[in-house]
Motif scaffolding. Sequence first.
Motif, PDB file in Angstrom:
ATOM      1  N   THR A  48       0.848  -0.854   0.000  1.00  0.00           N
ATOM      2  CA  THR A  48       0.000   0.000   0.000  1.00  0.00           C
ATOM      3  C   THR A  48       0.727   0.731   0.000  1.00  0.00           C
ATOM      4  OG1 THR A  48      -1.205   0.145   1.453  1.00  0.00           O
ATOM      5  CG2 THR A  48      -1.844   0.425   1.027  1.00  0.00           C
ATOM      6  N   ALA A  49       1.277   1.407  -0.219  1.00  0.00           N
ATOM      7  CA  ALA A  49       1.912   2.141  -0.260  1.00  0.00           C
ATOM      8  C   ALA A  49       2.567   2.887  -0.359  1.00  0.00           C
ATOM      9  CB  ALA A  49       1.939   2.260  -0.044  1.00  0.00           C
ATOM     10  N   ALA A  50       3.135   4.094  -0.496  1.00  0.00           N
ATOM     11  CA  ALA A  50       4.072   5.095  -0.404  1.00  0.00           C
ATOM     12  C   ALA A  50       3.616   6.411   0.038  1.00  0.00           C
ATOM     13  CB  ALA A  50       4.300   5.260  -1.683  1.00  0.00           C
ATOM     14  N   ILE A  51       4.689   7.448   0.045  1.00  0.00           N
ATOM     15  CA  ILE A  51       4.079   8.711   0.450  1.00  0.00           C
ATOM     16  C   ILE A  51       4.575   9.898  -0.296  1.00  0.00           C
ATOM     17  CG2 ILE A  51       3.781  10.311   2.319  1.00  0.00           C
ATOM     18  CD1 ILE A  51       3.297   8.139   4.049  1.00  0.00           C
ATOM     19  N   GLY A  52       5.292   9.978  -1.311  1.00  0.00           N
ATOM     20  CA  GLY A  52       5.512  11.247  -1.941  1.00  0.00           C
ATOM     21  C   GLY A  52       4.667  11.319  -3.148  1.00  0.00           C
ATOM     22  N   VAL A  53       3.535  11.912  -3.519  1.00  0.00           N
ATOM     23  CA  VAL A  53       2.810  11.639  -4.740  1.00  0.00           C
ATOM     24  C   VAL A  53       3.094  12.536  -5.860  1.00  0.00           C
ATOM     25  CG1 VAL A  53       0.807  11.657  -5.987  1.00  0.00           C
ATOM     26  CG2 VAL A  53       0.781  10.775  -3.819  1.00  0.00           C
ATOM     27  N   ALA A  54       2.737  11.764  -6.765  1.00  0.00           N
ATOM     28  CA  ALA A  54       2.253  12.272  -8.057  1.00  0.00           C
ATOM     29  C   ALA A  54       1.086  11.617  -8.459  1.00  0.00           C
ATOM     30  CB  ALA A  54       3.072  11.942  -9.193  1.00  0.00           C
ATOM     31  N   SER A  84      -8.405  15.875   7.536  1.00  0.00           N
ATOM     32  CA  SER A  84      -8.835  14.687   6.782  1.00  0.00           C
ATOM     33  C   SER A  84      -8.059  13.445   7.178  1.00  0.00           C
ATOM     34  CB  SER A  84      -8.642  14.935   5.280  1.00  0.00           C
ATOM     35  OG  SER A  84      -7.268  14.921   4.953  1.00  0.00           O
ATOM     36  N   LEU A  85      -7.336  13.537   8.270  1.00  0.00           N
ATOM     37  CA  LEU A  85      -6.554  12.396   8.714  1.00  0.00           C
ATOM     38  C   LEU A  85      -7.196  11.788   9.950  1.00  0.00           C
ATOM     39  CD1 LEU A  85      -2.948  13.828   8.316  1.00  0.00           C
ATOM     40  CD2 LEU A  85      -4.338  12.621   6.654  1.00  0.00           C
ATOM     41  N   PRO A  86      -8.301  11.062   9.791  1.00  0.00           N
ATOM     42  CA  PRO A  86      -8.980  10.508  10.954  1.00  0.00           C
ATOM     43  C   PRO A  86      -8.109   9.493  11.665  1.00  0.00           C
ATOM     44  CG  PRO A  86      -9.813   9.505   8.945  1.00  0.00           C
ATOM     45  CD  PRO A  86      -8.892  10.626   8.523  1.00  0.00           C
ATOM     46  N   GLY A  87      -8.148   9.566  12.979  1.00  0.00           N
ATOM     47  CA  GLY A  87      -7.446   8.562  13.751  1.00  0.00           C
ATOM     48  C   GLY A  87      -5.955   8.753  13.819  1.00  0.00           C
ATOM     49  N   PHE A  88      -5.451   9.918  13.365  1.00  0.00           N
ATOM     50  CA  PHE A  88      -4.013  10.145  13.417  1.00  0.00           C
ATOM     51  C   PHE A  88      -3.582  10.297  14.867  1.00  0.00           C
ATOM     52  CE2 PHE A  88      -0.374  13.037  13.605  1.00  0.00           C
ATOM     53  CZ  PHE A  88       0.526  12.310  12.870  1.00  0.00           C
ATOM     54  N   VAL A 221      -4.016   7.635  -3.721  1.00  0.00           N
ATOM     55  CA  VAL A 221      -5.069   7.282  -2.771  1.00  0.00           C
ATOM     56  C   VAL A 221      -4.492   6.421  -1.653  1.00  0.00           C
ATOM     57  CG1 VAL A 221      -7.227   5.998  -2.486  1.00  0.00           C
ATOM     58  CG2 VAL A 221      -6.913   7.471  -4.485  1.00  0.00           C
ATOM     59  N   GLU A 222      -3.663   5.474  -2.003  1.00  0.00           N
ATOM     60  CA  GLU A 222      -3.066   4.597  -0.989  1.00  0.00           C
ATOM     61  C   GLU A 222      -2.163   5.377  -0.044  1.00  0.00           C
ATOM     62  OE1 GLU A 222      -1.114   1.713  -3.364  1.00  0.00           O
ATOM     63  OE2 GLU A 222      -2.962   0.727  -3.988  1.00  0.00           O
ATOM     64  N   THR A 223      -1.453   6.353  -0.589  1.00  0.00           N
ATOM     65  CA  THR A 223      -0.559   7.147   0.242  1.00  0.00           C
ATOM     66  C   THR A 223      -1.333   7.954   1.265  1.00  0.00           C
ATOM     67  OG1 THR A 223       1.071   7.326  -1.521  1.00  0.00           O
ATOM     68  CG2 THR A 223       1.145   8.982   0.214  1.00  0.00           C
ATOM     69  N   TYR A 224      -2.429   8.539   0.844  1.00  0.00           N
ATOM     70  CA  TYR A 224      -3.256   9.284   1.793  1.00  0.00           C
ATOM     71  C   TYR A 224      -3.727   8.385   2.926  1.00  0.00           C
ATOM     72  CZ  TYR A 224      -3.621  13.578  -0.964  1.00  0.00           C
ATOM     73  OH  TYR A 224      -3.358  14.758  -1.611  1.00  0.00           O
ATOM     74  N   ASP A 225      -4.073   7.150   2.584  1.00  0.00           N
ATOM     75  CA  ASP A 225      -4.515   6.226   3.627  1.00  0.00           C
ATOM     76  C   ASP A 225      -3.374   5.916   4.596  1.00  0.00           C
ATOM     77  OD1 ASP A 225      -7.052   6.132   2.541  1.00  0.00           O
ATOM     78  OD2 ASP A 225      -6.671   4.319   1.362  1.00  0.00           O
ATOM     79  N   SER A 226      -2.163   5.786   4.076  1.00  0.00           N
ATOM     80  CA  SER A 226      -1.014   5.543   4.946  1.00  0.00           C
ATOM     81  C   SER A 226      -0.787   6.712   5.884  1.00  0.00           C
ATOM     82  CB  SER A 226       0.242   5.294   4.106  1.00  0.00           C
ATOM     83  OG  SER A 226       0.126   4.119   3.360  1.00  0.00           O
ATOM     84  N   ALA A 286     -11.824   5.028   6.276  1.00  0.00           N
ATOM     85  CA  ALA A 286     -11.589   4.467   7.609  1.00  0.00           C
ATOM     86  C   ALA A 286     -11.248   2.983   7.526  1.00  0.00           C
ATOM     87  CB  ALA A 286     -12.814   4.678   8.494  1.00  0.00           C
ATOM     88  N   GLN A 287     -11.912   2.243   6.633  1.00  0.00           N
ATOM     89  CA  GLN A 287     -11.612   0.816   6.470  1.00  0.00           C
ATOM     90  C   GLN A 287     -10.209   0.615   5.889  1.00  0.00           C
ATOM     91  OE1 GLN A 287     -15.131  -0.006   4.046  1.00  0.00           O
ATOM     92  NE2 GLN A 287     -15.937  -1.365   5.659  1.00  0.00           N
ATOM     93  N   ASN A 288      -9.833   1.475   4.928  1.00  0.00           N
ATOM     94  CA  ASN A 288      -8.496   1.385   4.370  1.00  0.00           C
ATOM     95  C   ASN A 288      -7.433   1.685   5.420  1.00  0.00           C
ATOM     96  OD1 ASN A 288      -9.465   0.705   1.838  1.00  0.00           O
ATOM     97  ND2 ASN A 288      -9.303   2.774   1.016  1.00  0.00           N
TER      98      ASN A 288
END
Length: 383
Positions: A48-54, A84-88, A221-226, A286-288
């Motif tokens: 899932t993953a990463a975090i610098g997007v394009a 927008s970062l629930p549960g952080f 999308v996956e990065t935002y979830d991470s 939230a599920q992601n």
Amino acid sequence: MPDGLAARRLTCRLRDGDPGAAFTRRWRARALTGAALLAVCSVFHLGTAAIGVAHAAGAAANAPSQAGRPALPVPNMPAPPRASLPGFNPPPASPGTTASGPVRAQPARMPFYVATRGTTTIYVLGTLHVGDPADYPANQPFRAPILGALAASPTLALELSPDELLVSQDDVSKYGVCRRDCLPGLLPEPLWHKLAVRLRGNPAALDAIKKMRPWLASLLVETYDSLSAGLQTEYGSEAQLQNVYIRTRGKIVGLETLPQQMRAFTGLTLAQQREMLAQDLVQTPAQNVEDVRTLHRLWRVGDADAIAAWQAAKSEKLARDKRISDSIDNKIVYDRNRRFVSRMLLIAAPNKPVFVAIGALHLGGRKGVLELLRQRGFVVEAG
């Protein structure tokens, strides 16, 4: 500048403003300091993953998919609003105390295995491209057997070499970003509408994603979830390994080239890219996020086969088209597994151990790296 100080400054920039520039600088800094790319996979399903997007990225868990997907950076990715970062849950500043004194933090167990064939030894560590500071205590970031294996290995092999990481963002932009808004026209209208609704709270991200091809949009999308799960790219396994390794050695190589890794995405058909993105939108954010946290917990326990079984069940649940979904896994995970093992065997030599660190979802299961090594005559044991 020490890696820790650089990471804190970049984090502050991202938090306080100038998100696009901060992400670009963050990726450049991570490459320059030897940190691995975020998992572009959820790119390989963990990747899932990463975090610098394009994964706005390799973070990537490969978030849940991060563990298996490559860690590619997403160029100029807008940061998600903090609201927008629930549960952080930011990690505590200290490990805490008890009546008898400070609590000694323990490093995550992590999936770690020793493969031997005669006098040839390959150490294999399953990584996450994002993590939590608590995973790597300052006094001992890795378990003693892992540190011992690093010290004994003349070579550290990652998915990509640090030099390849330096130029990765340019290639991601070249092959994943359009000059004009192309994504709405590349997706069925219902899928585009679903994505637009998902990002309605972040207009900057919605505007940026319109210029992305579907495979890169999926990583975003996956990065935002991470990020929403509270995990951070600077605490990805590769970055932490290099912080330890380069102090005494310094020979770090890649198991695949950047063009090979990029082709895992650019070679996907439009139907495959749509399936990737559709899977990211099946569940609520939230599920992601809960899946990201589950993967993180499994990784901390360190059982590669348990991680592979969890990922297989998750893929079965999220697949919109089973045939297409399986073809994506073959391209992004299993083909790369075979390439990884072939490269390991070229690097390894009698009495010269090699330490290999790859996304955790590449290790377990009947098509995983550990089983492929067994088929090549290696005895594989948990480290």
